[in-house]
Design a protein around this motif. Sequence first.
Motif, mmCIF file in Angstrom:
data_model
loop_
_atom_site.group_PDB
_atom_site.id
_atom_site.type_symbol
_atom_site.label_atom_id
_atom_site.label_comp_id
_atom_site.label_asym_id
_atom_site.label_seq_id
_atom_site.Cartn_x
_atom_site.Cartn_y
_atom_site.Cartn_z
ATOM 1 N N SER A 1 -2.991 7.517 -1.437
ATOM 2 C CA SER A 1 -1.988 8.533 -1.721
ATOM 3 C C SER A 1 -1.259 8.921 -0.439
ATOM 4 O O SER A 1 -1.885 9.101 0.600
ATOM 5 C CB SER A 1 -2.686 9.756 -2.317
ATOM 6 O OG SER A 1 -1.944 10.932 -2.080
ATOM 7 N N ALA A 2 0.047 9.026 -0.513
ATOM 8 C CA ALA A 2 0.839 9.372 0.673
ATOM 9 C C ALA A 2 0.654 10.836 1.065
ATOM 10 O O ALA A 2 0.926 11.213 2.199
ATOM 11 C CB ALA A 2 2.308 9.100 0.404
ATOM 12 N N ILE A 3 0.212 11.669 0.149
ATOM 13 C CA ILE A 3 0.156 13.104 0.423
ATOM 14 C C ILE A 3 -1.273 13.574 0.682
ATOM 15 O O ILE A 3 -1.504 14.402 1.555
ATOM 16 C CB ILE A 3 0.770 13.893 -0.772
ATOM 17 C CG1 ILE A 3 2.234 13.482 -0.991
ATOM 18 C CG2 ILE A 3 0.641 15.384 -0.581
ATOM 19 C CD1 ILE A 3 3.229 14.004 0.012
ATOM 20 N N SER A 4 -2.230 13.057 -0.065
ATOM 21 C CA SER A 4 -3.626 13.486 0.098
ATOM 22 C C SER A 4 -4.506 12.258 0.333
ATOM 23 O O SER A 4 -5.081 11.715 -0.610
ATOM 24 C CB SER A 4 -4.099 14.246 -1.141
ATOM 25 O OG SER A 4 -3.289 15.379 -1.360
ATOM 26 N N PRO A 5 -4.648 11.833 1.603
ATOM 27 C CA PRO A 5 -5.394 10.602 1.888
ATOM 28 C C PRO A 5 -6.856 10.665 1.471
ATOM 29 O O PRO A 5 -7.485 9.631 1.305
ATOM 30 C CB PRO A 5 -5.275 10.450 3.406
ATOM 31 C CG PRO A 5 -4.801 11.767 3.918
ATOM 32 C CD PRO A 5 -4.046 12.412 2.811
ATOM 33 N N ASP A 6 -7.395 11.875 1.275
ATOM 34 C CA ASP A 6 -8.799 12.000 0.909
ATOM 35 C C ASP A 6 -9.025 12.110 -0.593
ATOM 36 O O ASP A 6 -10.116 12.447 -1.041
ATOM 37 C CB ASP A 6 -9.432 13.203 1.629
ATOM 38 C CG ASP A 6 -9.542 12.941 3.125
ATOM 39 O OD1 ASP A 6 -9.900 11.807 3.495
ATOM 40 O OD2 ASP A 6 -9.253 13.846 3.926
ATOM 41 N N ILE A 7 -7.983 11.889 -1.366
ATOM 42 C CA ILE A 7 -8.157 11.758 -2.820
ATOM 43 C C ILE A 7 -7.863 10.300 -3.147
ATOM 44 O O ILE A 7 -6.776 9.804 -2.842
ATOM 45 C CB ILE A 7 -7.170 12.670 -3.590
ATOM 46 C CG1 ILE A 7 -7.434 14.153 -3.292
ATOM 47 C CG2 ILE A 7 -7.248 12.400 -5.090
ATOM 48 C CD1 ILE A 7 -8.721 14.709 -3.839
ATOM 49 N N PRO B 1 0.816 -1.222 0.000
ATOM 50 C CA PRO B 1 0.000 0.000 0.000
ATOM 51 C C PRO B 1 0.850 1.272 0.000
ATOM 52 O O PRO B 1 2.051 1.228 0.310
ATOM 53 C CB PRO B 1 -0.814 -0.111 1.292
ATOM 54 C CG PRO B 1 -0.062 -1.024 2.168
ATOM 55 C CD PRO B 1 0.679 -1.976 1.272
ATOM 56 N N VAL B 2 0.242 2.382 -0.332
ATOM 57 C CA VAL B 2 0.865 3.717 -0.343
ATOM 58 C C VAL B 2 2.075 3.771 -1.264
ATOM 59 O O VAL B 2 3.026 4.504 -1.003
ATOM 60 C CB VAL B 2 1.281 4.199 1.072
ATOM 61 C CG1 VAL B 2 1.070 5.717 1.195
ATOM 62 C CG2 VAL B 2 0.531 3.516 2.177
ATOM 63 N N THR B 3 2.060 2.984 -2.315
ATOM 64 C CA THR B 3 3.186 3.007 -3.252
ATOM 65 C C THR B 3 2.862 3.822 -4.498
ATOM 66 O O THR B 3 3.742 4.063 -5.311
ATOM 67 C CB THR B 3 3.564 1.576 -3.674
ATOM 68 O OG1 THR B 3 2.377 0.838 -3.953
ATOM 69 C CG2 THR B 3 4.334 0.883 -2.571
ATOM 70 N N VAL B 4 1.619 4.259 -4.658
ATOM 71 C CA VAL B 4 1.217 4.935 -5.891
ATOM 72 C C VAL B 4 2.007 6.244 -6.065
ATOM 73 O O VAL B 4 2.203 6.994 -5.099
ATOM 74 C CB VAL B 4 -0.312 5.189 -5.910
ATOM 75 C CG1 VAL B 4 -0.770 6.116 -4.814
ATOM 76 C CG2 VAL B 4 -0.756 5.713 -7.263
ATOM 77 N N SER B 5 2.505 6.461 -7.267
ATOM 78 C CA SER B 5 3.198 7.725 -7.565
ATOM 79 C C SER B 5 2.340 8.507 -8.557
ATOM 80 O O SER B 5 1.335 8.004 -9.040
ATOM 81 C CB SER B 5 4.602 7.460 -8.114
ATOM 82 O OG SER B 5 4.550 6.926 -9.403
#
Length: 766
Positions: free
Chosen positions: A481-487, A307-311
Amino acid sequence: MANTRMFSVLYPLLLAALVLNCNCDDKKLHIVYMGDRAQGDISITSNHHSMLHSVLGSASSAKQSLIYSYERSFNGFAAKLTEDEAASISEMNGVVSVIPNRMLKLHTTRSWDFMGFSKGKLGASQEGEVIIGLLDTGVWPEHPSFNDTGYGPPPAKWKGTCQTKNFTCNNKVVGARYYNSDNSYYDTDIPSPRDTEGHGTHTASTAAGIELPGTSFLGLAEGVARGGVPDARIAVYKVCWSSGCSVADILKAFDDAIADGVDIISVSLGSGYPSDYFDDPIAIGSFHAMKNGILTSNSAGNSGPDPVTVSNFAPWTLTVAASTIDRRFVANLVLGNGQFLTGISINTFDLNGTSYPLIWGGDAVNYTYGSSPDNAKYCENDALNLDMVAGKIVFCEDRSDGSTILLAKGVGIVMVGKTEINPEYAFSYPLPATLISPGDGKKVLDYIKSTKYPVATILVGETWKDAMAPRVVSFSSRGPSAISPDILKPDIAAPGVDILAGWSPLSPPSIYDQDTRSVYFNVISGTSMSCPHASATAAYVKAAHPDWSPAAIKSAIMTSAQIMDPRRHTDLEFAYGSGHINPAAAIDPGLVFNASETDYINFLCKQGYNTTTLMLVTGDNSTCANTTPGRAWDLNYPSFSLYVEDGQQIMGTFTRTVTNVGSPNSTYTATIYMPPLISVTVEPSILAFSAVGEVQSFTMKVTGPAIKQQPIMSGAITWSDGTHTVRTPLVVYNYFPGAPYNNYSDESKLMEKETVLRGSSKNHMH
Ligand SMILES: *[C@@H]1O[C@H](CO)[C@@H](O)[C@H](O)[C@H]1NC(C)=O
Ligand SMILES: *[C@@H]1O[C@H](CO)[C@@H](O)[C@H](O)[C@H]1NC(C)=O
Ligand SMILES: *[C@@H]1O[C@H](CO)[C@@H](O)[C@H](O)[C@H]1NC(C)=O
Ligand SMILES: *[C@@H]1O[C@H](CO)[C@@H](O)[C@H](O)[C@H]1NC(C)=O
Ligand SMILES: *[C@@H]1O[C@H](CO)[C@@H](O)[C@H](O)[C@H]1NC(C)=O
Ligand SMILES: *[C@@H]1O[C@H](CO)[C@@H](O)[C@H](O)[C@H]1NC(C)=O
Ligand SMILES: *[C@@H]1O[C@H](CO)[C@@H](O)[C@H](O)[C@H]1NC(C)=O
Ligand SMILES: *[C@@H]1O[C@H](CO)[C@@H](O)[C@H](O)[C@H]1NC(C)=O
Ligand SMILES: *[C@@H]1O[C@H](CO)[C@@H](O)[C@H](O)[C@H]1NC(C)=O
């Protein structure tokens, strides 16, 4: 896999440590990002010069240090600077961020038919107006996929150029540029937009290659090769070389592509770890593209299944995961005892049914070298006795590129993964090869042990139907997303496994350099391959609706996606986003969730960016009306993500507006599908339109009990008028199993740490 993620987590700390210990006399390339290009006739380049002059002390050293000015589509420059100089510049007025240069990585065709998109309904007159710009390894301009017979001249809006160094453009490939700020070329690189790697020819022909009957990869997967929009034009921006794809070059390519007049930008490359939006070159470039009406489609990355690997997760871009198609490349193994074992590999070599001696790697030990059966069974380079494998098919208990066996004059290689279950995608090898399941591996070993003279043959490859498709492949990077968890990211899944498309004849089809096969078509896998499928779909929507905004095109693609089978994906939407791309439906979505630059600015305000920064980025007087940072729930996004703090109740309110792009008089009714824990109400639940272009709003309330360590739960809100189905997934979560940290309190601390360390290293240098 966990290690990869661990590295991403540690990276900011490592980086900071390196900065603190830097040899500060070393000048390194830095990118100074200054937001939108200044209006009026101020010379941007002379401003870059004077900034450098003031820091470096002389006009000549300023001139020497400046590598690029970004001035056509946004403002900034790339210059060689010491850490001290970079720090001084980062304090100057007008500077949004200073990014040390680094290298990003590169992350028919049956795939279009599989999606039920046999051939676009739009003709050449509409499709031919659309130009897809690809940031990649260039293309092979003489490739049959880019034959421009029957094409008219490029659309009048095209302002790009063709760098004709060892390259010619035509009415298909209408522009080509190359960027290599380091001026560093390996043996296999040609200073030209010409592709010597294959990747760029593959992505460009997947997106917009012409229709070519009778295409195959050396006889395999024969059929019609074709891009998604075969009549669209291609503009080539070569930013990737043997050494990687430099940030400075990527930004220059965006600067040019936007000004040149491309309609869609396709970027199949990315970074291995998350950055803030304005420290991320692809987020920056695609923001300015969006500002200019251009949608950027990019690969989600190949770092899954953690998880949280999406770029490439900026909300103004389309983030594409990779899924399988219904075709598998199979190469069967026949043992001397008649057993027939099915393996996965792209095997173009025909042994004509002849059996050869079969040897287990563990029986070919190089004792002189001090090796043992335990090493040799993995066929490690130095462990094998090369004389013993010559003339034989070798059974190896690990994956291999086959080169050792080839050099030792082995006949073929049979592999079983050390850890994996069944291989999901196929590789090419420079010799007859197949990869079998661990269970079948045992059968091979048993057979070898059962007889004095074991023999086997590997059959030439074939293609089989895969009834499990589409399924997101394990390597495809996962949300959140590591930066915007609500997107919710990724946005969409598209074919990215075993894709047949164009190739550069200078590049071997396998990763083995001495592979002497030269081909015009190759079969490869990656989110790099899924991205151009989405880019082509975006181009198709753009051709049908030239005045639609990037957000509208993106919304059309997402809300029309096909539902993917949740039973095949434990991480649900974090694997596939809104679902499987459906190009034919995307041009007629009924409703779109539109968004303007202002909407994204408001989103950035909520994310904590301040007015000073945002005024630079936008080049206007944008302000953050509501300066308190908050949740991203009100960005008019075509999907919903609700991150819940551990132990808190499920609670969120989202507002959205939809624009009618279907029939003038239409009434849409909402249907809500949710797991039992979650309660959702939509107000109003019926939206009646009487004109195209009419906009209506609704509010969605999501509630539920307190949750703790809750992995992703999901459902969907679907609007239907009887003709159109507008589907938006909703995910609720506060836990992502397998990540080294499992909640955003940890994550935000990490981000803080990164900023703090950057700050302190800055102070240290002052
Ligand atoms: C391009 O296509 C035309 C028409 O199909 C064909 O006659 C011509 O030989 C092709 N050119 C190349 C270089 O393949
Ligand atoms: C042009 O490209 C060809 C490959 O097609 C290469 O062999 C040749 O060296 C290149 N020429 C120059 C001047 O780079
Ligand atoms: C298999 O047969 C083909 C056609 O007769 C021949 O070209 C090829 O060399 C043969 N392969 C081997 C490994 O003998
Ligand atoms: C054994 O390994 C050594 C060192 O790599 C190598 O030089 C030698 O050729 C190998 N012997 C055989 C028979 O493969
Ligand atoms: C979406 O918004 C943009 C800019 O705000 C506008 O130009 C466009 O017409 C709107 N509608 C669609 C369908 O793109
Ligand atoms: C805005 O943010 C930037 C970057 O974080 C910072 O340097 C600047 O001081 C901030 N400005 C204000 C007015 O808070
Ligand atoms: C921004 O605001 C200032 C002061 O109100 C004004 O002079 C300037 O023209 C504005 N700039 C833009 C780009 O709107
Ligand atoms: C839409 O409905 C209105 C009133 O109900 C009617 O006047 C109009 O003709 C209808 N338009 C179309 C295209 O059906
Ligand atoms: C989440 O982070 C908080 C604060 O760091 C910590 O107390 C809590 O144990 C974490 N929860 C999980 C599930 O790791």
